[in-house]
Design a protein around this motif. Structure first.
Motif, PDB file in Angstrom:
ATOM      1  N   GLN A   3      79.485 120.452  80.020  1.00  0.00           N
ATOM      2  CA  GLN A   3      78.947 121.443  80.956  1.00  0.00           C
ATOM      3  C   GLN A   3      79.121 122.830  80.325  1.00  0.00           C
ATOM      4  OE1 GLN A   3      80.309 120.481  85.124  1.00  0.00           O
ATOM      5  NE2 GLN A   3      81.587 119.061  83.959  1.00  0.00           N
ATOM      6  N   ASP A  10      85.199 116.090  84.469  1.00  0.00           N
ATOM      7  CA  ASP A  10      85.734 116.927  85.539  1.00  0.00           C
ATOM      8  C   ASP A  10      85.977 116.038  86.759  1.00  0.00           C
ATOM      9  OD1 ASP A  10      86.493 118.923  87.172  1.00  0.00           O
ATOM     10  OD2 ASP A  10      84.587 120.036  87.151  1.00  0.00           O
ATOM     11  N   GLU A  68      85.222 113.532  93.559  1.00  0.00           N
ATOM     12  CA  GLU A  68      84.056 113.535  92.678  1.00  0.00           C
ATOM     13  C   GLU A  68      84.474 113.310  91.222  1.00  0.00           C
ATOM     14  OE1 GLU A  68      81.968 117.219  93.177  1.00  0.00           O
ATOM     15  OE2 GLU A  68      81.932 117.016  95.373  1.00  0.00           O
ATOM     16  N   HIS A  70      82.712 113.951  87.537  1.00  0.00           N
ATOM     17  CA  HIS A  70      81.578 114.455  86.750  1.00  0.00           C
ATOM     18  C   HIS A  70      81.845 114.163  85.285  1.00  0.00           C
ATOM     19  CE1 HIS A  70      79.953 116.990  90.095  1.00  0.00           C
ATOM     20  NE2 HIS A  70      81.206 116.833  90.515  1.00  0.00           N
ATOM     21  N   LYS A  74      77.149 115.183  84.775  1.00  0.00           N
ATOM     22  CA  LYS A  74      76.525 114.301  85.766  1.00  0.00           C
ATOM     23  C   LYS A  74      77.584 113.741  86.716  1.00  0.00           C
ATOM     24  CE  LYS A  74      73.226 110.520  86.044  1.00  0.00           C
ATOM     25  NZ  LYS A  74      72.034 111.285  86.434  1.00  0.00           N
ATOM     26  N   ARG A  75      77.267 113.816  87.997  1.00  0.00           N
ATOM     27  CA  ARG A  75      78.200 113.240  88.957  1.00  0.00           C
ATOM     28  C   ARG A  75      77.968 111.727  88.978  1.00  0.00           C
ATOM     29  NH1 ARG A  75      79.265 114.695  95.344  1.00  0.00           N
ATOM     30  NH2 ARG A  75      80.893 113.121  95.591  1.00  0.00           N
TER      31      ARG A  75
END
Lengths: 232, 396
Positions: A3, A10, A68, A70, A74-75
């Motif tokens: 990112q 993440d 979440e 990532h 992309k999640r």
């Protein structure tokens, strides 16, 4: 791949609860983790602390109960199983403690497996298999079957299989857990080389401080939380 | 799509390559299914053999006349005078001795079966001169024809094979006297091959039947003549008869027997099939369980669930088809052409026939095996596909 903030992985506020009958086992609780691109991260902690669970969440092999995940922007925790399978094939290289090679296939055919999920033709696949086997130093063992290879060699075939698609992320679950010190060192040397010379981002779960010492950063997991230092 | 097919082919190949490691379970599934198919095909080949025999018995231009209301020759009966009226009906073909009509008697005698030694009802048919003209496929293959007016017998090849005392040159007791067997005949595998024949005029006094008969067998000029023939007889006020085409009559005569055999066969094969499904289920659950980590690894690498399901189903189907082929082969070798006799409940007498394992039966047997394989493989396949990858990687 990373990112804008340079993070490849993440993980935000992740809970993971397993159910065993009526009992709920909280393995991870509100866990956050950031892994920059190109890092070699070692995850340590006592048995049952959730190291492998965290690795599985990052690799899209499992989904969090809450929170979440990532990876490369992309999640992935909301992807369907089907999409997750395709995502894994493109982005994740997995190295297992017990190698998980298919006994009926030769070393080269085992390494070729992830390439069967790509659009490469057989010539291109062979080229990539040759490259991966050369990187792990086993180009002379292409036609050998797993049962004829030593533990260290099998694990190196496992690593060749993990890197053959040039994945975004390399996830290793106790890669030296089944090896003696010498073979373990060879495998760690190889992982370190992949990280340093090829810039591979690696997350490695291990019990072994000697192995963790090869990583650029070590985090300790206990009672569902991560820390910089072992929790006494 | 190409990618998906590649996955199916690859996963299926790996699964088949690992079969030798699971050969015990695989062989037990194969032979379990082979047994079911052999029994299914074997039992149905009895019904098929009887059907074939019946098919070979009646010629379409032949008609049979019985007393109205009777379902079989045993229950029928009319006088010699009525038999003569029948013989004069329009539509009957003619030969140098007159109308092709054979008034006949049908009695039952007791003879021991060769296979069990127990007494069985064997039909003895008293025939008239035209009988051999009416049944054009009848042929004396050993010995000679009985002499008209003498107490002599010719025996169908099937009856001679199945019952004691019917060899050429031997004699049996008929109506209290010994009658010699002077000839053996064949009738194209038809129902007559299970019968004993003699001159009706000699059988009548032996059984105190006076001048009476139970049926008239006729050959008509053509199949088109049947309705005229039937109408003439059924509207004649001197008669009280029913008329049937030979093909139809024989088919009706064996309906009950065939239904019982097919019914029983289906129940047996159904129950055995259920057992084989559990066998296949067990085999495939074992296969999936033995390959838990392998399947999980493939899925972890990015192989999708669909190809895993198809590979397990394919393996199960393949084992079942191999079993089906072995079972069909066994049934063919063991049963095709096997000769036997059984009671026909409608005529209350024995009929001799040969088991017939034909292509349709084999095809149905193999399809049944495939069904067992698919049902037996379905749940293990779904289990393999639904296994949580992370948990399955820790197993094995």
């Amino acid at each position: 791949m990373s990112q804008d903030n340079g993070l490849l992985v993440d993980v935000r506020g992740v809970d993971k609860v397993f159910k065993r009958g009526a009992e709920k086992i909280h393995v991870l609780g509100g866990l956050d983790l950031e892994i920059p691109e190109g890092e070699f991260l070692a995850l340590m902690g006592p048995s049952g602390s959730g190291k492998s669970t965290l690795l599985n969440l990052i690799g899209g092999l499992d989904k969090p109960t809450q929170g979440e995940v990532h990876v490369a922007g992309k999640r992935i925790d909301k992807l369907s199983d089907r999409k997750l399978a395709s995502w894994r094939a493109r982005h994740v290289g997995l190295v297992f403690q017990f190698y998980n090679l298919l006994p009926v296939l030769s070393a080269a055919r085992n390494v070729e497996l992830p390439l069967l999920l790509t659009r490469l033709n057989s010539k291109q696949r062979k080229q990539q298999v040759d490259t991966a086997m050369t990187i792990v130093g086993l180009s002379h063992r292409m036609k050998h079957y797993p049962r004829t290879l030593s533990g260290g060699e099998q694990q190196r075939v496992g690593i060749a299989r993990a890197i053959v698609t040039d994945p975004t992320l390399l996830l290793c679950d106790e890669p030296t857990g089944d090896l003696d010190r010498k073979a373990g060192d060879e495998v760690l040397e190889l992982l370190q080389t992949l990280n340093e010379s090829q810039g591979k981002t690696i997350v490695m779960v291990t019990h072994d401080p000697h192995a963790a010492a090869r990583a650029s950063r070590t985090l300790y997991l206990d009672k569902g939380q991560l820390g910089e230092e072992p929790i006494e | 799509m190409i990618n998906w097919l590649t996955q199916i082919v690859s996963v299926t190949k790996f699964s088949l390559q690992s079969l030798p490691e699971r050969k015990g379970a695989a062989l037990s599934a194969i032979f379990g299914i082979a047994g079911v198919v052999a029994v299914l095909v074997g039992v149905l080949s009895i019904a098929q053999g009887i059907r074939l025999m019946v098919q070979n018995s009646g010629e379409p231009e032949n008609a049979i006349v019985l007393r109205s209301g009777s379902d079989s020759e045993m229950m029928s009966g009319f006088s010699g005078q009525q038999a003569e009226i029948v013989s004069e009906a329009p539509g009957i073909a003619r030969w140098e001795q007159g109308a092709m009509a054979s008034p006949e008697l049908f009695v039952i005698i007791n003879l021991p079966k060769r296979s069990t030694g127990t007494d069985a009802n064997v039909p003895l048919r008293g025939v008239s001169l035209a009988a051999f003209e009416v049944r054009s496929n009848l042929e004396i293959t050993q010995g000679r024809m009985f002499q008209w007016g003498l107490a002599e017998l010719v025996v169908g090849a099937g009856a001679s094979r199945e019952f004691t005392g019917l060899e050429l040159g031997s004699s049996i007791e008929v109506g209290g006297e010994q009658w010699p067997v002077v000839g053996i005949f064949e009738a194209g595998g038809g129902i007559a091959e299970g019968e004993i024949w003699a001159d009706a005029a000699v059988v009548q006094p032996a059984y105190r039947r006076g001048n009476s008969y139970q049926s008239v067998y006729t050959k008509l000029t053509s199949t088109d003549a049947y309705s005229e023939f039937k109408d003439a007889l059924t509207t004649d006020p001197r008669l009280n008869v029913k008329v049937a085409q030979a093909t139809e009559f024989y088919s009706e005569q064996s309906t009950l027997l065939r239904s019982i055999i097919i019914g029983l066969g289906s129940i047996i094969a159904g129950l055995m099939g259920l057992g084989a499904i559990f066998g296949a289920l067990n085999t495939m659950y074992t296969a999936v369980s033995a390959r838990t980590r392998e399947i999980a690894t493939l899925r972890a690498l990015g192989f999708k669930s669909g190809p895993v399901v198809i590979s397990v189903l394919f393996e199960s189907l393949l084992l079942a088809l191999v079993g089906g082929l072995i079972g069909g082969g066994l049934a063919y070798v063991a049963f095709d052409g096997f000769r036997a006799a059984t009671i026909n409940f409608q005529s209350f007498s024995q009929i001799a026939f040969a088991f017939d394992v034909n292509a349709t039966l084999l095809k149905n047997g193999i399809l049944y095996a495939a069904l067992i394989g698919l049902v037996g493989g379905l749940f293990p396949a779904l289990r393999a596909a639904r296994m949580p990858v992370a948990a399955a990687l820790r197993e094995g």
